[in-house]
Design a protein around this motif. Structure first.
Motif, PDB file in Angstrom:
ATOM      1  N   GLU A   1     -27.264  11.540 -16.773  1.00 26.76           N
ATOM      2  CA  GLU A   1     -26.086  11.159 -16.002  1.00 26.76           C
ATOM      3  C   GLU A   1     -26.399  11.099 -14.514  1.00 26.76           C
ATOM      4  N   ILE A   2     -27.224  12.024 -14.047  1.00 22.90           N
ATOM      5  CA  ILE A   2     -27.600  12.023 -12.627  1.00 22.90           C
ATOM      6  C   ILE A   2     -28.456  10.808 -12.305  1.00 22.90           C
ATOM      7  N   GLN A   3     -29.390  10.465 -13.188  1.00 19.99           N
ATOM      8  CA  GLN A   3     -30.200   9.261 -12.959  1.00 19.99           C
ATOM      9  C   GLN A   3     -29.324   8.014 -12.940  1.00 19.99           C
ATOM     10  N   LYS A   4     -28.373   7.952 -13.845  1.00 21.80           N
ATOM     11  CA  LYS A   4     -27.453   6.812 -13.883  1.00 21.80           C
ATOM     12  C   LYS A   4     -26.676   6.695 -12.574  1.00 21.80           C
ATOM     13  N   LEU A   5     -26.176   7.827 -12.062  1.00 24.39           N
ATOM     14  CA  LEU A   5     -25.442   7.830 -10.794  1.00 24.39           C
ATOM     15  C   LEU A   5     -26.316   7.351  -9.652  1.00 24.39           C
ATOM     16  N   HIS A   6     -27.534   7.853  -9.578  1.00 28.03           N
ATOM     17  CA  HIS A   6     -28.423   7.512  -8.471  1.00 28.03           C
ATOM     18  C   HIS A   6     -28.847   6.050  -8.502  1.00 28.03           C
ATOM     19  N   MET A   7     -29.096   5.529  -9.686  1.00 26.55           N
ATOM     20  CA  MET A   7     -29.582   4.150  -9.786  1.00 26.55           C
ATOM     21  C   MET A   7     -28.447   3.123  -9.780  1.00 26.55           C
ATOM     22  N   ASP A   8     -27.391   3.393 -10.520  1.00 27.23           N
ATOM     23  CA  ASP A   8     -26.348   2.379 -10.683  1.00 27.23           C
ATOM     24  C   ASP A   8     -25.302   2.430  -9.572  1.00 27.23           C
TER      25      ASP A   8
ATOM     26  N   ALA B   1     -21.676  18.885 -13.443  1.00 29.08           N
ATOM     27  CA  ALA B   1     -21.494  19.855 -14.532  1.00 29.08           C
ATOM     28  C   ALA B   1     -22.702  20.773 -14.664  1.00 29.08           C
ATOM     29  N   ARG B   2     -22.444  22.022 -15.063  1.00 29.98           N
ATOM     30  CA  ARG B   2     -23.510  22.949 -15.404  1.00 29.98           C
ATOM     31  C   ARG B   2     -23.931  22.696 -16.843  1.00 29.98           C
ATOM     32  N   CYS B   3     -25.181  23.053 -17.156  1.00 34.56           N
ATOM     33  CA  CYS B   3     -25.657  22.865 -18.523  1.00 34.56           C
ATOM     34  C   CYS B   3     -26.419  24.103 -18.966  1.00 34.56           C
ATOM     35  N   ASN B   4     -26.141  24.576 -20.167  1.00 35.65           N
ATOM     36  CA  ASN B   4     -26.734  25.811 -20.670  1.00 35.65           C
ATOM     37  C   ASN B   4     -27.603  25.616 -21.905  1.00 35.65           C
ATOM     38  N   THR B   5     -27.546  24.450 -22.507  1.00 33.18           N
ATOM     39  CA  THR B   5     -28.376  24.165 -23.680  1.00 33.18           C
ATOM     40  C   THR B   5     -29.257  22.964 -23.378  1.00 33.18           C
ATOM     41  N   SER B   6     -30.297  22.803 -24.157  1.00 33.50           N
ATOM     42  CA  SER B   6     -31.203  21.677 -23.945  1.00 33.50           C
ATOM     43  C   SER B   6     -30.479  20.354 -24.088  1.00 33.50           C
ATOM     44  N   GLU B   7     -29.588  20.265 -25.062  1.00 33.08           N
ATOM     45  CA  GLU B   7     -28.853  19.016 -25.285  1.00 33.08           C
ATOM     46  C   GLU B   7     -27.958  18.700 -24.099  1.00 33.08           C
ATOM     47  N   GLU B   8     -27.273  19.721 -23.585  1.00 32.70           N
ATOM     48  CA  GLU B   8     -26.404  19.508 -22.426  1.00 32.70           C
ATOM     49  C   GLU B   8     -27.207  19.102 -21.198  1.00 32.70           C
ATOM     50  N   CYS B   9     -28.348  19.722 -20.994  1.00 34.92           N
ATOM     51  CA  CYS B   9     -29.143  19.440 -19.800  1.00 34.92           C
ATOM     52  C   CYS B   9     -29.786  18.061 -19.869  1.00 34.92           C
ATOM     53  N   VAL B  10     -30.219  17.631 -21.037  1.00 36.25           N
ATOM     54  CA  VAL B  10     -30.749  16.272 -21.187  1.00 36.25           C
ATOM     55  C   VAL B  10     -29.670  15.254 -20.844  1.00 36.25           C
TER      56      VAL B  10
ATOM     57  N   ASN C   1     -25.628   4.553  -6.478  1.00 35.35           N
ATOM     58  CA  ASN C   1     -26.268   4.654  -5.165  1.00 35.35           C
ATOM     59  C   ASN C   1     -27.232   3.516  -4.889  1.00 35.35           C
ATOM     60  N   GLY C   2     -27.682   2.832  -5.942  1.00 33.60           N
ATOM     61  CA  GLY C   2     -28.606   1.718  -5.771  1.00 33.60           C
ATOM     62  C   GLY C   2     -30.024   2.140  -5.468  1.00 33.60           C
ATOM     63  N   TRP C   3     -30.394   3.369  -5.876  1.00 34.53           N
ATOM     64  CA  TRP C   3     -31.747   3.848  -5.625  1.00 34.53           C
ATOM     65  C   TRP C   3     -32.690   3.355  -6.716  1.00 34.53           C
ATOM     66  N   ASP C   4     -33.975   3.451  -6.443  1.00 35.26           N
ATOM     67  CA  ASP C   4     -34.981   2.968  -7.387  1.00 35.26           C
ATOM     68  C   ASP C   4     -35.149   3.879  -8.596  1.00 35.26           C
ATOM     69  N   ASP C   5     -34.715   5.121  -8.479  1.00 33.21           N
ATOM     70  CA  ASP C   5     -34.901   6.099  -9.553  1.00 33.21           C
ATOM     71  C   ASP C   5     -34.013   7.300  -9.252  1.00 33.21           C
ATOM     72  N   ILE C   6     -34.029   8.284 -10.107  1.00 35.83           N
ATOM     73  CA  ILE C   6     -33.384   9.554  -9.797  1.00 35.83           C
ATOM     74  C   ILE C   6     -34.007  10.082  -8.507  1.00 35.83           C
ATOM     75  N   GLY C   7     -33.208  10.669  -7.634  1.00 35.06           N
ATOM     76  CA  GLY C   7     -33.697  10.978  -6.298  1.00 35.06           C
ATOM     77  C   GLY C   7     -34.585  12.195  -6.194  1.00 35.06           C
ATOM     78  N   TYR C   8     -34.423  13.151  -7.108  1.00 33.75           N
ATOM     79  CA  TYR C   8     -35.129  14.428  -7.004  1.00 33.75           C
ATOM     80  C   TYR C   8     -36.509  14.364  -7.663  1.00 33.75           C
ATOM     81  N   HIS C   9     -37.382  15.244  -7.208  1.00 31.53           N
ATOM     82  CA  HIS C   9     -38.693  15.355  -7.846  1.00 31.53           C
ATOM     83  C   HIS C   9     -38.592  16.141  -9.152  1.00 31.53           C
ATOM     84  N   PHE C  10     -37.751  17.174  -9.150  1.00 31.94           N
ATOM     85  CA  PHE C  10     -37.556  17.989 -10.351  1.00 31.94           C
ATOM     86  C   PHE C  10     -36.110  18.456 -10.390  1.00 31.94           C
TER      87      PHE C  10
END
Length: 303
Positions: free
Chosen positions: A181-188, A167-176, A190-199
């Motif tokens: 959600e991306i961290q949850k996907l990557h960790m839960d 999803a795209r996000c245009n407000t601070s609340e949406e982007c947070v 994908n089984g990664w140690d953290d969110i995959g991106y640096h920024f």
């Protein structure tokens, strides 16, 4: 005996014609030799020779006239920084042309050999500094603790640009909510140690801290050892991110250079350049290919 005196004046005017004239609104970018640029210019140089007859013989006397005094200016410019051209001036030597370019609130003169024309006319945000970044720390967006972290030693020479394809996000609340959600996907999932991106970058114009500058990422398989991964949140197959997101994406890279985390003369790649994927989406991929930092170098692709 009277001495005969005669003067014949022969004039040679040297006008330094510019080889190319920048169109206002186009971008010009400082290349790898663009630091401490020395710019010389004058409007016109005229060389006059006077032929003089004196004491029964002819001779020549040269006269040099410079229409505008040549000036010298030393400037420090970040390699890769881009400027919007507003005009040009003639050079002191016939084959050098200097350009008048805007640089934030200042105007500078830069010689043509230190400029590279960019295919993009979107100068806004290029050459930005860290102070204008709207940066959101992990604590501020409510990041989960990583399972583990692998330290790295900056600087890195490469940056991979991604899109989340979510999803795209245009407000601070949406982007947070989206970065969580991306961290949850990557960790839960994908089984990664953290969110995959640096920024991560949102269309609210803010940059969200992922793994940060000092931890190895999980974003581009075998290329993780030498590159940072920056993700623009959203799906950009059919549309571009808004200007706020594109500006923030450029600014975080420029900021990395200023902080010594990214090497000067660094290379930018799309995710698809090094991994079998459609990421970062066709529209965003075409956009970054117009940027001066984008590398057309072929690198290994891992599937």
């Amino acid at each position: 005996m009277l001495k005969m005196y005669a003067v014949i004046a022969v004039g040679l005017v040297v006008l330094h014609q510019g080889q190319c004239q920048p169109v206002p609104g186009c971008c010009y970018c400082v290349d790898d030799s663009g630091n401490n640029v020395t710019a010389f210019w004058s409007d016109r140089v005229s060389l006059w020779w006077q032929r003089v007859y004196w004491d029964n013989r002819w001779g020549w006397i040269p006269h040099l006239w410079i229409g505008t005094t040549c000036t010298e200016e030393h400037k420090d410019h970040t390699v890769g920084a881009c400027f919007e051209a507003t005009g040009y001036k003639e050079s002191c030597s016939p084959k050098r042309v200097t350009y008048e370019v805007t640089y934030g609130p200042r105007t500078a003169w830069i010689t043509s050999e230190h400029l590279q024309a960019s295919a993009s006319s979107k100068c806004a945000g290029m050459g930005g500094d860290c102070s204008r970044l709207q940066f959101v720390t992990r604590a501020e967006w409510g990041a989960r603790d990583p399972v583990s972290r692998e330290p790295i030693i900056p600087p890195f020479s490469g940056v991979f640009v991604h899109h989340s394809a979510m999803a795209r996000c245009n407000t601070s609340e949406e982007c947070v909510a989206e970065v969580q959600e991306i961290q949850k996907l990557h960790m839960d999932k994908n089984g990664w140690d953290d969110i995959g991106y640096h920024f991560l970058v949102g269309e609210d114009g803010r940059v969200y801290e992922g793994r940060g500058w000092n931890a190895r990422g999980a974003h581009a398989r075998a290329h993780n050892a030498w590159t940072y991964g920056i993700c623009v949140m959203g799906n950009y197959v059919m549309a571009l991110p808004n200007d706020r997101a594109l500006t923030a994406l450029r600014d975080i890279m420029d900021c990395g250079v200023k902080q010594g985390k990214i090497t000067q003369g660094f290379e930018v790649f799309g995710h698809r350049d090094g991994v079998c994927t459609e990421c970062p989406g066709q529209m965003l991929y075409e956009e970054i290919q117009t940027w001066p930092y984008y590398s057309h170098r072929t690198i290994p692709i891992y599937c």
